[in-house]
Write a protein that holds these residues in place. Sequence first.
Motif, short mmCIF file in Angstrom:
data_model
loop_
_atom_site.label_atom_id
_atom_site.label_comp_id
_atom_site.label_asym_id
_atom_site.label_seq_id
_atom_site.Cartn_x
_atom_site.Cartn_y
_atom_site.Cartn_z
N MET A 244 0.89 -1.23 -0.08
CA MET A 244 0.03 -0.04 0.00
C MET A 244 0.85 1.16 0.19
N ALA A 245 1.90 1.02 0.90
CA ALA A 245 2.60 2.49 0.90
C ALA A 245 3.88 2.89 -0.43
N LYS A 246 4.28 1.60 -0.71
CA LYS A 246 5.44 1.60 -1.72
C LYS A 246 5.04 1.48 -3.21
N LYS A 247 4.05 0.54 -3.24
CA LYS A 247 3.50 0.28 -4.51
C LYS A 247 1.99 0.87 -4.96
N ASN A 248 1.54 1.34 -3.90
CA ASN A 248 0.21 2.14 -4.32
C ASN A 248 -0.74 1.20 -4.40
N VAL A 249 -0.99 -0.12 -3.84
CA VAL A 249 -1.78 -1.01 -4.21
C VAL A 249 -3.06 -0.57 -3.23
N SER A 250 -4.27 -0.45 -3.84
CA SER A 250 -5.40 0.12 -2.82
C SER A 250 -5.89 -1.09 -2.00
N PRO A 251 -6.13 -0.91 -0.72
CA PRO A 251 -6.55 -1.78 0.34
C PRO A 251 -7.45 -2.96 -0.17
N ILE A 252 -8.47 -2.51 -1.21
CA ILE A 252 -9.41 -3.55 -1.61
C ILE A 252 -8.70 -4.57 -2.24
N LYS A 253 -7.66 -4.21 -3.15
CA LYS A 253 -6.84 -5.49 -3.69
C LYS A 253 -5.94 -6.19 -2.79
N VAL A 254 -5.58 -5.20 -1.76
CA VAL A 254 -4.52 -5.98 -0.64
C VAL A 254 -5.32 -7.04 0.04
N MET A 255 -6.57 -6.80 0.13
CA MET A 255 -7.42 -7.67 1.07
C MET A 255 -7.93 -9.08 -0.02
N LEU A 256 -8.24 -8.72 -1.12
CA LEU A 256 -8.36 -9.73 -2.15
C LEU A 256 -7.27 -10.73 -2.39
N LEU A 257 -5.85 -10.08 -2.16
CA LEU A 257 -4.76 -10.81 -2.46
C LEU A 257 -4.43 -11.79 -1.18
N LEU A 258 -4.84 -11.14 0.04
CA LEU A 258 -4.54 -11.88 1.32
C LEU A 258 -5.62 -13.28 1.26
N VAL A 259 -7.00 -12.97 0.66
CA VAL A 259 -7.97 -14.11 0.44
C VAL A 259 -7.41 -15.06 -0.23
N VAL A 260 -6.63 -14.75 -1.64
CA VAL A 260 -6.17 -15.85 -2.18
C VAL A 260 -4.95 -16.51 -1.74
N ILE A 261 -4.07 -15.76 -0.88
CA ILE A 261 -3.03 -16.26 -0.16
C ILE A 261 -3.36 -17.43 0.71
N ALA A 262 -4.51 -16.93 1.59
CA ALA A 262 -4.97 -17.75 2.40
C ALA A 262 -5.83 -19.07 1.91
N PHE A 263 -6.34 -18.90 0.71
CA PHE A 263 -6.84 -20.07 0.07
C PHE A 263 -6.04 -21.02 -0.39
N LEU A 264 -4.86 -20.66 -1.02
CA LEU A 264 -3.86 -21.53 -1.45
C LEU A 264 -3.28 -22.06 -0.23
N GLY A 265 -2.55 -21.18 0.70
CA GLY A 265 -2.01 -21.83 1.81
C GLY A 265 -2.94 -22.71 2.56
N VAL A 266 -4.34 -22.96 2.56
CA VAL A 266 -4.98 -24.06 3.16
C VAL A 266 -5.03 -25.14 2.15
N LEU A 267 -5.21 -25.12 0.71
CA LEU A 267 -5.01 -26.10 -0.04
C LEU A 267 -3.64 -26.73 -0.04
N CYS A 268 -2.91 -26.02 0.25
CA CYS A 268 -1.31 -26.80 0.24
C CYS A 268 -0.82 -27.37 1.60
N GLY A 269 -1.67 -27.02 2.66
CA GLY A 269 -1.39 -27.34 4.13
C GLY A 269 -0.67 -26.49 4.66
N PHE A 270 -0.25 -25.25 4.07
CA PHE A 270 0.47 -24.21 5.17
C PHE A 270 -0.16 -23.65 6.24
N PHE A 271 -1.62 -23.67 5.99
CA PHE A 271 -2.21 -22.86 6.94
C PHE A 271 -3.53 -23.96 7.39
N ASN A 272 -4.02 -23.88 8.76
CA ASN A 272 -4.81 -24.87 8.93
C ASN A 272 -6.09 -24.09 9.61
N PRO A 273 -7.16 -23.90 9.06
CA PRO A 273 -8.33 -22.99 9.80
C PRO A 273 -9.00 -23.43 10.87
#
Length: 277
Positions: A244-273
């Motif tokens: 957000m501060a250095k690449k000027n990415v909007s907060p909405i896009k950052v939140m969507l990116l975190l959703v994608v990271i969480a989804f992929l992390g659960v699929l590969c077993g890195f995260f356990n919800p």
Amino acid sequence: MEKKISKKALSRSFHHWYYGNLTCFTQEHMQTFGYLASMLPIVEDLYDNKEDQKRSMNTYTAFFNTEPQIGALVVGITAGLEEARANQSGEVDDETINGLRAGLMGPLAGIGDSLIVGTLIPILLGVSMGLSSGGSPIGAIFYIVVWNLLAYFGMKFAYYKGYELGGKAVEFLVGPVGNSLRKAIGCLGAMVIGAVAASWVPITTAISLKNASGKEYLNLQNQLDGVYPGLLTGVFIVFCWWLMAKKNVSPIKVMLLLVVIAFLGVLCGFFNPGLKY
């Protein structure tokens, strides 16, 4: 006879700002229309002639944007200046008022964002989330009541103090004392944000290694905690800040990116919800 703003007009002006500081908010005008609404009772009280009212109101059509709570101080100051202009003060004109508004809205935004947005609100939210543990509604009620009381009486104090001080407030806010105050509040706000993030953003990994008998011999999260507790939380927070501060990415896009990271992390077993079906 010297003109004096009535208590009723001051009260109406303050409440117009309190309820309507973001009236007709756009990227082009920001808080300009909210400012106009708050100055209307003042102008109507000071001038009987419609032409004088139009001239005075035209002063406040210039762009304005600051932190709304602390910004009540500017509205109060300009109410005092408008009163001085109505009494034929040669030192107060359109340029004086707009110059003061433009000079104050930046420093006050810095103070307000650090003190209100960066410090007070996170503290109230932290307390509220603690009170809401287990699904209790007390936390939400606490936040709604306490925030509205603090906002209302804090803005009222700032407005009337600005009206009393008039132009004397400028020297304090934009001088060395004001600069030191903004730096101190900024440091405090950064510490509060860091503490809230560390307390309420727990990010852990579920990766572990087991031997042939099924006994766990390596738990990645325990190893990371041994090196630096909360390391993954810190990494994700710095990553979001960098986007957000250095690449000027909007907060909405950052939140969507975190959703994608969480989804992929659960699929590969890195995260356990910890979900059970």
